[in-house]
Motif scaffolding. Structure first.
Motif, PDB file in Angstrom:
ATOM      1  N   THR A 171      -6.696   2.355   0.900  1.00 56.77           N
ATOM      2  CA  THR A 171      -8.121   2.064   1.081  1.00 56.77           C
ATOM      3  C   THR A 171      -8.705   1.454  -0.186  1.00 56.77           C
ATOM      4  OG1 THR A 171      -8.893   4.209   0.270  1.00 56.77           O
ATOM      5  CG2 THR A 171      -8.311   4.078   2.612  1.00 56.77           C
ATOM      6  N   ASP A 172      -9.816   0.755  -0.025  1.00 54.43           N
ATOM      7  CA  ASP A 172     -10.511   0.184  -1.185  1.00 54.43           C
ATOM      8  C   ASP A 172     -10.988   1.273  -2.133  1.00 54.43           C
ATOM      9  OD1 ASP A 172     -10.136  -2.421  -0.338  1.00 54.43           O
ATOM     10  OD2 ASP A 172     -12.092  -2.564   0.645  1.00 54.43           O
ATOM     11  N   VAL A 173     -11.403   2.416  -1.579  1.00 47.55           N
ATOM     12  CA  VAL A 173     -11.841   3.535  -2.417  1.00 47.55           C
ATOM     13  C   VAL A 173     -10.659   4.067  -3.224  1.00 47.55           C
ATOM     14  CG1 VAL A 173     -12.779   5.880  -2.418  1.00 47.55           C
ATOM     15  CG2 VAL A 173     -13.706   4.183  -0.855  1.00 47.55           C
ATOM     16  N   GLY A 174      -9.552   4.304  -2.567  1.00 45.59           N
ATOM     17  CA  GLY A 174      -8.401   4.923  -3.215  1.00 45.59           C
ATOM     18  C   GLY A 174      -7.756   4.098  -4.300  1.00 45.59           C
ATOM     19  N   ARG A 175      -7.752   2.793  -4.153  1.00 48.57           N
ATOM     20  CA  ARG A 175      -7.020   1.980  -5.130  1.00 48.57           C
ATOM     21  C   ARG A 175      -7.658   1.981  -6.522  1.00 48.57           C
ATOM     22  NH1 ARG A 175      -8.665  -2.997  -6.317  1.00 48.57           N
ATOM     23  NH2 ARG A 175     -10.508  -3.722  -5.220  1.00 48.57           N
ATOM     24  N   VAL A 176      -8.906   2.434  -6.639  1.00 53.69           N
ATOM     25  CA  VAL A 176      -9.576   2.450  -7.949  1.00 53.69           C
ATOM     26  C   VAL A 176      -9.860   3.859  -8.454  1.00 53.69           C
ATOM     27  CG1 VAL A 176     -10.577   0.134  -7.694  1.00 53.69           C
ATOM     28  CG2 VAL A 176     -11.881   2.144  -6.911  1.00 53.69           C
ATOM     29  N   HIS A 177      -9.334   4.878  -7.751  1.00 50.83           N
ATOM     30  CA  HIS A 177      -9.581   6.265  -8.131  1.00 50.83           C
ATOM     31  C   HIS A 177      -8.284   7.056  -8.199  1.00 50.83           C
ATOM     32  CE1 HIS A 177     -13.483   5.058  -6.298  1.00 50.83           C
ATOM     33  NE2 HIS A 177     -13.962   5.739  -7.323  1.00 50.83           N
ATOM     34  N   LEU A 178      -8.252   8.036  -9.078  1.00 50.36           N
ATOM     35  CA  LEU A 178      -7.137   8.980  -9.210  1.00 50.36           C
ATOM     36  C   LEU A 178      -7.733  10.373  -9.024  1.00 50.36           C
ATOM     37  CD1 LEU A 178      -4.136   9.490 -10.089  1.00 50.36           C
ATOM     38  CD2 LEU A 178      -5.060   9.837 -12.383  1.00 50.36           C
ATOM     39  N   GLY A 179      -7.234  11.104  -8.064  1.00 53.07           N
ATOM     40  CA  GLY A 179      -7.785  12.423  -7.759  1.00 53.07           C
ATOM     41  C   GLY A 179      -7.088  13.527  -8.519  1.00 53.07           C
ATOM     42  N   ALA A 180      -7.861  14.308  -9.266  1.00 55.10           N
ATOM     43  CA  ALA A 180      -7.375  15.520  -9.932  1.00 55.10           C
ATOM     44  C   ALA A 180      -7.751  16.671  -9.002  1.00 55.10           C
ATOM     45  CB  ALA A 180      -8.025  15.688 -11.301  1.00 55.10           C
ATOM     46  N   VAL A 181      -6.752  17.206  -8.282  1.00 55.41           N
ATOM     47  CA  VAL A 181      -7.007  18.168  -7.213  1.00 55.41           C
ATOM     48  C   VAL A 181      -7.030  19.594  -7.759  1.00 55.41           C
ATOM     49  CG1 VAL A 181      -6.192  19.078  -4.998  1.00 55.41           C
ATOM     50  CG2 VAL A 181      -5.944  16.627  -5.525  1.00 55.41           C
ATOM     51  N   PHE A 182      -8.116  20.281  -7.448  1.00 59.63           N
ATOM     52  CA  PHE A 182      -8.306  21.692  -7.791  1.00 59.63           C
ATOM     53  C   PHE A 182      -8.542  22.453  -6.489  1.00 59.63           C
ATOM     54  CE2 PHE A 182      -9.505  19.355 -11.522  1.00 59.63           C
ATOM     55  CZ  PHE A 182      -9.147  20.142 -12.595  1.00 59.63           C
ATOM     56  N   ALA A 234       0.840  -1.193   0.000  1.00 53.72           N
ATOM     57  CA  ALA A 234       0.000   0.000   0.000  1.00 53.72           C
ATOM     58  C   ALA A 234       0.874   1.241   0.000  1.00 53.72           C
ATOM     59  CB  ALA A 234      -0.913   0.002   1.218  1.00 53.72           C
ATOM     60  N   GLN A 235       0.435   2.236  -0.756  1.00 54.17           N
ATOM     61  CA  GLN A 235       1.211   3.472  -0.816  1.00 54.17           C
ATOM     62  C   GLN A 235       0.303   4.664  -1.090  1.00 54.17           C
ATOM     63  OE1 GLN A 235       3.993   3.420  -4.061  1.00 54.17           O
ATOM     64  NE2 GLN A 235       2.494   2.709  -5.506  1.00 54.17           N
ATOM     65  N   THR A 236       0.869   5.842  -0.872  1.00 51.78           N
ATOM     66  CA  THR A 236       0.174   7.074  -1.186  1.00 51.78           C
ATOM     67  C   THR A 236       1.074   7.919  -2.066  1.00 51.78           C
ATOM     68  OG1 THR A 236       1.027   8.268   0.742  1.00 51.78           O
ATOM     69  CG2 THR A 236      -1.053   7.086   1.032  1.00 51.78           C
ATOM     70  N   LEU A 243      -8.501   9.974   3.985  1.00 53.00           N
ATOM     71  CA  LEU A 243      -7.122   9.996   3.511  1.00 53.00           C
ATOM     72  C   LEU A 243      -6.941  10.947   2.335  1.00 53.00           C
ATOM     73  CD1 LEU A 243      -4.212   9.031   3.620  1.00 53.00           C
ATOM     74  CD2 LEU A 243      -4.926   6.964   2.374  1.00 53.00           C
ATOM     75  N   TRP A 244      -7.879  10.964   1.390  1.00 50.05           N
ATOM     76  CA  TRP A 244      -7.731  11.843   0.232  1.00 50.05           C
ATOM     77  C   TRP A 244      -7.647  13.302   0.650  1.00 50.05           C
ATOM     78  CZ3 TRP A 244     -10.062  11.369  -5.215  1.00 50.05           C
ATOM     79  CH2 TRP A 244      -9.527  10.263  -5.856  1.00 50.05           C
ATOM     80  N   SER A 245      -8.413  13.703   1.646  1.00 51.19           N
ATOM     81  CA  SER A 245      -8.355  15.090   2.111  1.00 51.19           C
ATOM     82  C   SER A 245      -6.977  15.407   2.677  1.00 51.19           C
ATOM     83  CB  SER A 245      -9.435  15.360   3.157  1.00 51.19           C
ATOM     84  OG  SER A 245     -10.710  15.350   2.555  1.00 51.19           O
ATOM     85  N   CYS A 246      -6.416  14.466   3.428  1.00 50.09           N
ATOM     86  CA  CYS A 246      -5.062  14.667   3.972  1.00 50.09           C
ATOM     87  C   CYS A 246      -4.051  14.791   2.843  1.00 50.09           C
ATOM     88  CB  CYS A 246      -4.682  13.509   4.892  1.00 50.09           C
ATOM     89  SG  CYS A 246      -5.713  13.387   6.372  1.00 50.09           S
ATOM     90  N   LEU A 247      -4.150  13.918   1.843  1.00 47.64           N
ATOM     91  CA  LEU A 247      -3.223  13.974   0.704  1.00 47.64           C
ATOM     92  C   LEU A 247      -3.386  15.272  -0.077  1.00 47.64           C
ATOM     93  CD1 LEU A 247      -3.520  10.306  -0.621  1.00 47.64           C
ATOM     94  CD2 LEU A 247      -1.612  11.304   0.662  1.00 47.64           C
ATOM     95  N   ALA A 248      -4.631  15.678  -0.293  1.00 51.24           N
ATOM     96  CA  ALA A 248      -4.885  16.913  -1.061  1.00 51.24           C
ATOM     97  C   ALA A 248      -4.336  18.121  -0.317  1.00 51.24           C
ATOM     98  CB  ALA A 248      -6.386  17.071  -1.322  1.00 51.24           C
ATOM     99  N   MET A 249      -4.532  18.177   0.981  1.00 51.73           N
ATOM    100  CA  MET A 249      -4.013  19.314   1.750  1.00 51.73           C
ATOM    101  C   MET A 249      -2.482  19.312   1.735  1.00 51.73           C
ATOM    102  SD  MET A 249      -6.650  21.044   2.449  1.00 51.73           S
ATOM    103  CE  MET A 249      -5.789  22.310   3.362  1.00 51.73           C
ATOM    104  N   ASP A 250      -1.862  18.148   1.823  1.00 51.17           N
ATOM    105  CA  ASP A 250      -0.397  18.064   1.718  1.00 51.17           C
ATOM    106  C   ASP A 250       0.065  18.579   0.349  1.00 51.17           C
ATOM    107  OD1 ASP A 250      -0.140  17.001   4.254  1.00 51.17           O
ATOM    108  OD2 ASP A 250       0.225  14.949   3.569  1.00 51.17           O
ATOM    109  N   LEU A 251      -0.647  18.181  -0.691  1.00 44.95           N
ATOM    110  CA  LEU A 251      -0.313  18.639  -2.042  1.00 44.95           C
ATOM    111  C   LEU A 251      -0.415  20.162  -2.142  1.00 44.95           C
ATOM    112  CD1 LEU A 251       0.212  18.011  -5.113  1.00 44.95           C
ATOM    113  CD2 LEU A 251      -2.278  17.940  -5.337  1.00 44.95           C
ATOM    114  N   LEU A 252      -1.510  20.715  -1.641  1.00 48.29           N
ATOM    115  CA  LEU A 252      -1.701  22.164  -1.696  1.00 48.29           C
ATOM    116  C   LEU A 252      -0.637  22.904  -0.884  1.00 48.29           C
ATOM    117  CD1 LEU A 252      -5.582  22.395  -1.432  1.00 48.29           C
ATOM    118  CD2 LEU A 252      -4.175  22.640  -3.477  1.00 48.29           C
TER     119      LEU A 252
END
Length: 183
Positions: A126-137, A2-4, A171-180
């Motif tokens: 997560t099961d959600v994350g492994r099948v999705h790619l987030g395009a962060v705006f 597993a990775q982020t 998790l996606w919110s944490c990753l998106a905030m780190d990206l921003l």
């Protein structure tokens, strides 16, 4: 393993990579179970222009795997109705899907607060994350009160950005905030 991942990226480079990889719409039930189909999700973070406040809401809605987690991202699946013509580019479909998602999730929002692309996020934790790619705006606003949530944005509120780590965030919110924060 597993990775982020969070990758700052230029919008044209992202769109170009997606266009070269090709895109098609497949049955969502299949895509939700098969990591070979990465579903691109526009994921929009709302913040005040001074970055002091970030909009959050408690997850409810159709994605039961995320219930009871706080989210700072508004977004969802792009789908065939976001493509008005078969000749439309991936960029046109993505932008149409993002506009539709904002209109579905927010009953009111200013049309002059425009989303700016920041990069992509992905995780296989997560099961959600492994099948999705987030395009962060990110949308920056001077008027947070002009954003009126729809029924799926449970307990929508503007919180101090520095208080986000104290919330039980998805998790996606944490990753998106780190990206921003990198940008």
């Amino acid at each position: 393993m597993a990775q982020t991942a969070k990758l700052p990226m230029d919008f044209s480079a992202f769109v170009d990579q997606c266009a070269r990889a090709g895109h098609e719409f497949v049955d969502r039930a299949l895509a939700e179970e098969d990591a070979g189909w990465q579903q691109v999700i526009p994921y929009i973070i709302l913040q005040t222009r001074d970055l002091g406040k970030t909009a959050v809401y408690l997850r409810q809605g159709s994605e039961t795997r995320l219930h009871d987690l706080w989210s700072s991202g508004i977004g969802g699946h792009i789908n065939p109705r976001d493509q008005s013509k078969t000749s439309e580019s991936f960029q046109q479909i993505l932008m149409s899907g993002m506009a539709r998602e904002l209109d579905e999730e927010l009953t009111q929002h200013p049309s002059d607060d425009l989303p700016v692309f920041s990069g992509i996020i992905h995780e296989t934790v997560t099961d959600v994350g492994r099948v999705h790619l987030g395009a962060v705006f990110r949308i920056l606003t001077q008027t947070p009160a002009s954003y009126v949530p729809g029924p799926e944005l449970c307990r929508f509120q503007w919180v101090d950005t520095d208080k986000l780590p104290s919330l039980n965030m998805e998790l996606w919110s944490c990753l998106a905030m780190d990206l921003l924060n990198k940008n």
